[in-house]
Design a protein around this motif. Sequence first.
Motif, PDB file in Angstrom:
ATOM      1  N   THR A  34       0.865  -1.176   0.000  1.00  0.00           N
ATOM      2  CA  THR A  34       0.000   0.000   0.000  1.00  0.00           C
ATOM      3  C   THR A  34       0.904   1.229   0.000  1.00  0.00           C
ATOM      4  O   THR A  34       2.075   1.145   0.394  1.00  0.00           O
ATOM      5  N   ASP A  35       0.385   2.366  -0.439  1.00  0.00           N
ATOM      6  CA  ASP A  35       1.189   3.593  -0.477  1.00  0.00           C
ATOM      7  C   ASP A  35       1.741   3.960   0.897  1.00  0.00           C
ATOM      8  O   ASP A  35       2.835   4.501   1.008  1.00  0.00           O
ATOM      9  N   ASP A  36       0.971   3.660   1.947  1.00  0.00           N
ATOM     10  CA  ASP A  36       1.351   4.039   3.310  1.00  0.00           C
ATOM     11  C   ASP A  36       1.951   2.870   4.099  1.00  0.00           C
ATOM     12  O   ASP A  36       1.919   2.864   5.333  1.00  0.00           O
ATOM     13  N   VAL A  37       2.511   1.896   3.417  1.00  0.00           N
ATOM     14  CA  VAL A  37       3.054   0.711   4.079  1.00  0.00           C
ATOM     15  C   VAL A  37       3.979   1.095   5.240  1.00  0.00           C
ATOM     16  O   VAL A  37       4.724   2.069   5.167  1.00  0.00           O
ATOM     17  N   MET A  38       3.892   0.311   6.302  1.00  0.00           N
ATOM     18  CA  MET A  38       4.844   0.417   7.411  1.00  0.00           C
ATOM     19  C   MET A  38       5.654  -0.878   7.398  1.00  0.00           C
ATOM     20  O   MET A  38       5.098  -1.953   7.593  1.00  0.00           O
ATOM     21  N   VAL A  72       9.644 -17.494   0.913  1.00  0.00           N
ATOM     22  CA  VAL A  72       8.589 -17.448   1.926  1.00  0.00           C
ATOM     23  C   VAL A  72       7.877 -18.800   1.943  1.00  0.00           C
ATOM     24  O   VAL A  72       7.672 -19.431   0.906  1.00  0.00           O
ATOM     25  N   THR A  73       7.525 -19.241   3.138  1.00  0.00           N
ATOM     26  CA  THR A  73       6.871 -20.533   3.303  1.00  0.00           C
ATOM     27  C   THR A  73       5.998 -20.504   4.564  1.00  0.00           C
ATOM     28  O   THR A  73       5.989 -19.520   5.292  1.00  0.00           O
ATOM     29  N   ASN A  74       5.260 -21.575   4.792  1.00  0.00           N
ATOM     30  CA  ASN A  74       4.459 -21.740   6.006  1.00  0.00           C
ATOM     31  C   ASN A  74       3.518 -20.559   6.223  1.00  0.00           C
ATOM     32  O   ASN A  74       3.484 -19.957   7.306  1.00  0.00           O
ATOM     33  N   VAL A  75       2.741 -20.227   5.233  1.00  0.00           N
ATOM     34  CA  VAL A  75       1.846 -19.065   5.254  1.00  0.00           C
ATOM     35  C   VAL A  75       0.556 -19.420   5.997  1.00  0.00           C
ATOM     36  O   VAL A  75      -0.122 -20.393   5.651  1.00  0.00           O
ATOM     37  N   VAL A  76       0.240 -18.624   7.025  1.00  0.00           N
ATOM     38  CA  VAL A  76      -0.995 -18.795   7.789  1.00  0.00           C
ATOM     39  C   VAL A  76      -1.751 -17.466   7.744  1.00  0.00           C
ATOM     40  O   VAL A  76      -1.233 -16.437   8.175  1.00  0.00           O
ATOM     41  N   ILE A  77      -2.972 -17.504   7.215  1.00  0.00           N
ATOM     42  CA  ILE A  77      -3.769 -16.293   7.006  1.00  0.00           C
ATOM     43  C   ILE A  77      -4.941 -16.293   7.989  1.00  0.00           C
ATOM     44  O   ILE A  77      -5.666 -17.284   8.100  1.00  0.00           O
ATOM     45  N   THR A  78      -5.122 -15.160   8.684  1.00  0.00           N
ATOM     46  CA  THR A  78      -6.240 -15.007   9.609  1.00  0.00           C
ATOM     47  C   THR A  78      -7.032 -13.776   9.209  1.00  0.00           C
ATOM     48  O   THR A  78      -6.493 -12.658   9.176  1.00  0.00           O
ATOM     49  N   GLU A  79      -8.293 -13.977   8.903  1.00  0.00           N
ATOM     50  CA  GLU A  79      -9.152 -12.865   8.486  1.00  0.00           C
ATOM     51  C   GLU A  79      -9.440 -11.939   9.654  1.00  0.00           C
ATOM     52  O   GLU A  79      -9.734 -12.394  10.757  1.00  0.00           O
ATOM     53  N   LEU A  80      -9.319 -10.627   9.404  1.00  0.00           N
ATOM     54  CA  LEU A  80      -9.761  -9.634  10.373  1.00  0.00           C
ATOM     55  C   LEU A  80     -11.131  -9.111   9.983  1.00  0.00           C
ATOM     56  O   LEU A  80     -12.003  -8.935  10.824  1.00  0.00           O
ATOM     57  N   ASP A  81     -11.313  -8.837   8.698  1.00  0.00           N
ATOM     58  CA  ASP A  81     -12.606  -8.487   8.125  1.00  0.00           C
ATOM     59  C   ASP A  81     -12.529  -8.804   6.637  1.00  0.00           C
ATOM     60  O   ASP A  81     -11.533  -9.353   6.178  1.00  0.00           O
ATOM     61  N   ASP A  82     -13.549  -8.450   5.873  1.00  0.00           N
ATOM     62  CA  ASP A  82     -13.576  -8.822   4.455  1.00  0.00           C
ATOM     63  C   ASP A  82     -12.401  -8.272   3.656  1.00  0.00           C
ATOM     64  O   ASP A  82     -12.030  -8.837   2.634  1.00  0.00           O
ATOM     65  N   ASP A  83     -11.815  -7.165   4.106  1.00  0.00           N
ATOM     66  CA  ASP A  83     -10.769  -6.511   3.327  1.00  0.00           C
ATOM     67  C   ASP A  83      -9.423  -6.425   4.032  1.00  0.00           C
ATOM     68  O   ASP A  83      -8.516  -5.748   3.548  1.00  0.00           O
ATOM     69  N   THR A  84      -9.279  -7.106   5.177  1.00  0.00           N
ATOM     70  CA  THR A  84      -8.034  -7.056   5.935  1.00  0.00           C
ATOM     71  C   THR A  84      -7.770  -8.420   6.562  1.00  0.00           C
ATOM     72  O   THR A  84      -8.695  -9.078   7.039  1.00  0.00           O
ATOM     73  N   ARG A 110      -4.149  -5.757   3.052  1.00  0.00           N
ATOM     74  CA  ARG A 110      -5.401  -5.028   2.854  1.00  0.00           C
ATOM     75  C   ARG A 110      -5.811  -5.134   1.391  1.00  0.00           C
ATOM     76  O   ARG A 110      -4.983  -4.983   0.498  1.00  0.00           O
ATOM     77  N   ARG A 111      -7.096  -5.393   1.179  1.00  0.00           N
ATOM     78  CA  ARG A 111      -7.641  -5.406  -0.174  1.00  0.00           C
ATOM     79  C   ARG A 111      -7.968  -3.985  -0.599  1.00  0.00           C
ATOM     80  O   ARG A 111      -8.593  -3.226   0.133  1.00  0.00           O
ATOM     81  N   GLY A 112      -7.479  -3.616  -1.786  1.00  0.00           N
ATOM     82  CA  GLY A 112      -7.762  -2.298  -2.337  1.00  0.00           C
ATOM     83  C   GLY A 112      -8.264  -2.453  -3.757  1.00  0.00           C
ATOM     84  O   GLY A 112      -8.527  -3.575  -4.225  1.00  0.00           O
ATOM     85  N   PRO A 113      -8.363  -1.366  -4.481  1.00  0.00           N
ATOM     86  CA  PRO A 113      -8.898  -1.415  -5.840  1.00  0.00           C
ATOM     87  C   PRO A 113      -8.042  -2.253  -6.801  1.00  0.00           C
ATOM     88  O   PRO A 113      -8.547  -2.766  -7.792  1.00  0.00           O
ATOM     89  N   ASN A 114      -6.760  -2.423  -6.472  1.00  0.00           N
ATOM     90  CA  ASN A 114      -5.870  -3.203  -7.336  1.00  0.00           C
ATOM     91  C   ASN A 114      -5.504  -4.550  -6.739  1.00  0.00           C
ATOM     92  O   ASN A 114      -4.514  -5.162  -7.144  1.00  0.00           O
ATOM     93  N   GLY A 115      -6.256  -5.000  -5.744  1.00  0.00           N
ATOM     94  CA  GLY A 115      -6.010  -6.314  -5.146  1.00  0.00           C
ATOM     95  C   GLY A 115      -5.394  -6.203  -3.762  1.00  0.00           C
ATOM     96  O   GLY A 115      -5.397  -5.144  -3.136  1.00  0.00           O
ATOM     97  N   TRP A 116      -4.885  -7.322  -3.274  1.00  0.00           N
ATOM     98  CA  TRP A 116      -4.307  -7.404  -1.942  1.00  0.00           C
ATOM     99  C   TRP A 116      -2.902  -6.811  -1.937  1.00  0.00           C
ATOM    100  O   TRP A 116      -2.108  -7.074  -2.828  1.00  0.00           O
TER     101      TRP A 116
END
Length: 136
Positions: A34-38, A72-84, A110-116
């Motif tokens: 994202t433009d504001d990545v930390m 990168v390996t061993n990816v575990v994804i946890t939903e916070l909401d539909d777009d995060t 974060r999901r934005g207009p151009n994807g995750w």
Amino acid sequence: MLTADDKWAIGETLALHGHLFDEGELERLDELFTDDVMYDVSALGSDVLVGIDAVRDAALQLGAGNPLAHLVTNVVITELDDDTATVRSKGIAVLADRGSVTATYVDTVRRGPNGWRLAHREIVPRRIPLGGRTAG
């Protein structure tokens, strides 16, 4: 609810990191962040980088000190909401001297207009086996 397609797209975003950095395609970092990545590399002795330009500049300043390969390996994804979502994964970096280092990536995507895109990344180096646990 994150769909299987969302999880696949998030995994592709994480995989893109290694390809862009390893090939030096730093002009394409907007496809990753994202433009504001930390980008928190404070555990590696640097500052928290804010914004794509800061990430690009830090990579260029590191120059030949950059890893040859980011894996990168061993990816575990946890939903916070539909777009995060939060993502924990394991990173392996192959160094120019052919050594390697490992880390845990702790990401917010974060999901934005151009994807995750990666909105926050913390790199946690792995220096002690078992997270420091010992018998007794």
